[in-house]
Design an enzyme around this catalytic site. Sequence first.
Site, PDB file in Angstrom:
ATOM      1  N   PHE A   1      12.353   7.545  22.921  1.00 20.98           N
ATOM      2  CA  PHE A   1      13.070   6.546  22.021  1.00 20.98           C
ATOM      3  C   PHE A   1      12.496   5.445  22.668  1.00 20.98           C
ATOM      4  O   PHE A   1      13.113   4.357  22.951  1.00 20.98           O
ATOM      5  CB  PHE A   1      14.472   6.714  21.833  1.00 20.98           C
ATOM      6  CG  PHE A   1      15.146   7.655  21.560  1.00 20.98           C
ATOM      7  CD1 PHE A   1      15.015   8.282  20.163  1.00 20.98           C
ATOM      8  CD2 PHE A   1      15.328   8.781  22.414  1.00 20.98           C
ATOM      9  CE1 PHE A   1      15.658   9.418  19.702  1.00 20.98           C
ATOM     10  CE2 PHE A   1      16.080   9.939  21.972  1.00 20.98           C
ATOM     11  CZ  PHE A   1      16.244  10.435  20.899  1.00 20.98           C
TER      12      PHE A   1
ATOM     13  N   ASP B   1       8.226   8.105  20.333  1.00 20.08           N
ATOM     14  CA  ASP B   1       8.972   7.495  19.547  1.00 20.08           C
ATOM     15  C   ASP B   1       8.614   8.179  18.142  1.00 20.08           C
ATOM     16  O   ASP B   1       7.442   8.426  18.023  1.00 20.08           O
ATOM     17  CB  ASP B   1       8.654   5.885  19.380  1.00 20.08           C
ATOM     18  CG  ASP B   1       9.725   5.239  18.653  1.00 20.08           C
ATOM     19  OD1 ASP B   1      10.867   4.763  19.349  1.00 20.08           O
ATOM     20  OD2 ASP B   1      10.026   5.393  17.495  1.00 20.08           O
TER      21      ASP B   1
ATOM     22  N   ASN C   1       9.340  13.399  16.778  1.00 19.60           N
ATOM     23  CA  ASN C   1      10.846  13.428  16.826  1.00 19.60           C
ATOM     24  C   ASN C   1      11.220  13.812  18.230  1.00 19.60           C
ATOM     25  O   ASN C   1      10.706  14.999  18.729  1.00 19.60           O
ATOM     26  CB  ASN C   1      11.222  14.445  15.809  1.00 19.60           C
ATOM     27  CG  ASN C   1      12.859  14.337  15.659  1.00 19.60           C
ATOM     28  OD1 ASN C   1      13.367  14.347  16.806  1.00 19.60           O
ATOM     29  ND2 ASN C   1      13.108  14.836  14.664  1.00 19.60           N
ATOM     30  N   ALA C   2      12.077  13.073  19.059  1.00 26.59           N
ATOM     31  CA  ALA C   2      12.168  13.075  20.328  1.00 26.59           C
ATOM     32  C   ALA C   2      12.991  14.607  20.627  1.00 26.59           C
ATOM     33  O   ALA C   2      12.811  15.368  21.703  1.00 26.59           O
ATOM     34  CB  ALA C   2      12.900  12.157  21.020  1.00 26.59           C
TER      35      ALA C   2
ATOM     36  N   ASP D   1      17.263   6.995  24.960  1.00 22.67           N
ATOM     37  CA  ASP D   1      17.685   5.688  24.329  1.00 22.67           C
ATOM     38  C   ASP D   1      17.721   5.655  22.848  1.00 22.67           C
ATOM     39  O   ASP D   1      17.208   4.844  22.059  1.00 22.67           O
ATOM     40  CB  ASP D   1      17.084   4.380  25.003  1.00 22.67           C
ATOM     41  CG  ASP D   1      17.719   3.016  24.519  1.00 22.67           C
ATOM     42  OD1 ASP D   1      18.980   3.165  23.957  1.00 22.67           O
ATOM     43  OD2 ASP D   1      16.926   2.175  24.593  1.00 22.67           O
TER      44      ASP D   1
ATOM     45  N   CYS E   1      24.414   3.587  22.126  1.00 21.39           N
ATOM     46  CA  CYS E   1      24.415   2.217  21.568  1.00 21.39           C
ATOM     47  C   CYS E   1      25.353   1.946  20.346  1.00 21.39           C
ATOM     48  O   CYS E   1      25.350   1.146  19.821  1.00 21.39           O
ATOM     49  CB  CYS E   1      23.119   1.420  21.449  1.00 21.39           C
ATOM     50  SG  CYS E   1      22.289   2.227  19.933  1.00 21.39           S
TER      51      CYS E   1
HETATM   52  N1  SAH Z   1      14.397   2.262  24.396  1.00 21.71           N
HETATM   53  C1  SAH Z   1      13.919   1.255  23.652  1.00 21.71           C
HETATM   54  C2  SAH Z   1      14.837   0.817  22.118  1.00 21.71           C
HETATM   55  C3  SAH Z   1      15.116   2.229  21.366  1.00 21.71           C
HETATM   56  S1  SAH Z   1      15.716   1.922  19.827  1.00 21.71           S
HETATM   57  C4  SAH Z   1      14.256  -0.078  24.322  1.00 21.71           C
HETATM   58  O1  SAH Z   1      14.604   0.126  25.706  1.00 21.71           O
HETATM   59  O2  SAH Z   1      13.723  -1.199  24.006  1.00 21.71           O
HETATM   60  C5  SAH Z   1      15.729   3.277  19.265  1.00 21.71           C
HETATM   61  C6  SAH Z   1      14.381   3.851  18.859  1.00 21.71           C
HETATM   62  O3  SAH Z   1      14.208   5.389  18.441  1.00 21.71           O
HETATM   63  C7  SAH Z   1      13.528   3.259  17.796  1.00 21.71           C
HETATM   64  O4  SAH Z   1      12.316   2.855  18.335  1.00 21.71           O
HETATM   65  C8  SAH Z   1      13.242   4.383  16.625  1.00 21.71           C
HETATM   66  O5  SAH Z   1      12.001   4.494  16.135  1.00 21.71           O
HETATM   67  C9  SAH Z   1      13.071   5.644  17.627  1.00 21.71           C
HETATM   68  N2  SAH Z   1      13.756   6.953  16.850  1.00 21.71           N
HETATM   69  C10 SAH Z   1      14.573   7.165  16.003  1.00 21.71           C
HETATM   70  N3  SAH Z   1      14.661   8.317  15.809  1.00 21.71           N
HETATM   71  C11 SAH Z   1      14.085   8.980  16.496  1.00 21.71           C
HETATM   72  C12 SAH Z   1      13.707  10.251  16.796  1.00 21.71           C
HETATM   73  N4  SAH Z   1      14.331  11.325  16.054  1.00 21.71           N
HETATM   74  N5  SAH Z   1      12.738  10.572  17.848  1.00 21.71           N
HETATM   75  C13 SAH Z   1      12.265   9.937  18.185  1.00 21.71           C
HETATM   76  N6  SAH Z   1      12.340   8.454  18.033  1.00 21.71           N
HETATM   77  C14 SAH Z   1      13.247   8.020  17.413  1.00 21.71           C
END
Ligand code: SAH
Length: 392
Positions: free
Chosen positions: A224, A246, A274-275, A295, A335
């Site tokens: 993420f 991401d 997808n993470a 995150d 969050c």
């Molecule tokens: N870690 C970042 C903030 C993350 S915000 C920082 O430190 O600034 C959350 C992120 O998760 C977003 O960019 C969104 O695109 C991503 N996201 C949402 N669902 C996801 C998934 N299933 N797999 C991977 N990324 C995802």
Amino acid sequence: MGVVRVQEGRLRRIAEGHPWVYRTEIEGVDGAPADGDLVEVRGPRGKLLGTGVYNAKSMLTVRLLVHGGGDVDDALIESRVRKAVAYRSYFAEPGTDSARLIFGEADLLPGVIADRFADVVVLQVLSLGMERWTDLIARTLVDLVEPRSLLLRNDEPIRLKEGLPLYRRAFFGPEPGETVLQENGLKYAIDPAGGQKTGYYLDQKDNHDYLRRFVEGKRVLDCFTYFGGFALNAAAGGASETVAVDISDEAVARAKANAERNGLSDRISFVTANAFDYMREQGRAKARYDVVVLDPPAFTKSHSALEGAIRGYKEINLSGMRLLPEGGILATHSCSYHMPERTFVETVLSAANDLGRAARVIALRSQAPDHPVLAGYPESHYLKSLWLQMLD
Ligand code: SAH
């Protein structure tokens, strides 16, 4: 001034400093206030609890501006903006030119968000109550910060719930295009007019920095990653190899560009995926990382969805731990305000337990202090940051 009378059983939260009166807590309204008018909030026997702005259209029908006695006027609002900006000066750091300047209720300015990104200020006014002070707040910010531009980004759909229109315009200076901000000595290009929230997440800057102490010569997985925050700090902190994941193409493209801008692209690989799936695949392939950062976006935006959110956090934390050998470090985040800190910690520790592994808690951290937590208003503490080391 109209008077909103609050039911007997609902006084305590307000007396403790909470800034909202919910529609369901109101016993009666005297004096027929219009939406946007100032009203007194009183207990059932007439005791004055405070003064706030009335909006019958909103579930949060009164947003209190003062508790107890005291006038609400332009001077009060202006002084709160000045105090909010002055408070941020405690956290000024060389190498960081961006901060949240106003964090809504926690700065006693309900529904007002202001972020500074280098020489651009982005302001959002999300409550009807504060709408009439938009010009005053914006002018005060321009006066204090002297930005190149102040963008009014009143395009959050939440404004519709307050009966407010959606729009976006430069209040001061030109429309800011792409803007390069600095955080912990790293540069990030952001689009203040696009992007999520006001353009960039400033709440993780201290955690980004904290990561650096664990990464020297290590392999790091940043799930993420959004614009690359943790991944870039890992590489800057000396990680031998970093993988950043991401689901959003736009986020990955920006994270990549940010890595290049900082001369770190040869040590970070980016994956659009997808993470959840990616970590599972990595687990099956017996991949190992020394440090895993999780995150995710908020899994729950309401209390009723908590069970599902707990399952989601459990699952990603299990997947993350499976990638960590003995001594490996997990930095895991939530969050969502609706996920209480204690529940989050228990959920993550239960994942280690399910795997039959011992873990040590290194730190339980939070959002950066430019996103302050207001006593009596637990909603302002939303970011949980738990750092663990796997002991076997
Ligand atoms: N870690 C970042 C903030 C993350 S915000 C920082 O430190 O600034 C959350 C992120 O998760 C977003 O960019 C969104 O695109 C991503 N996201 C949402 N669902 C996801 C998934 N299933 N797999 C991977 N990324 C995802």
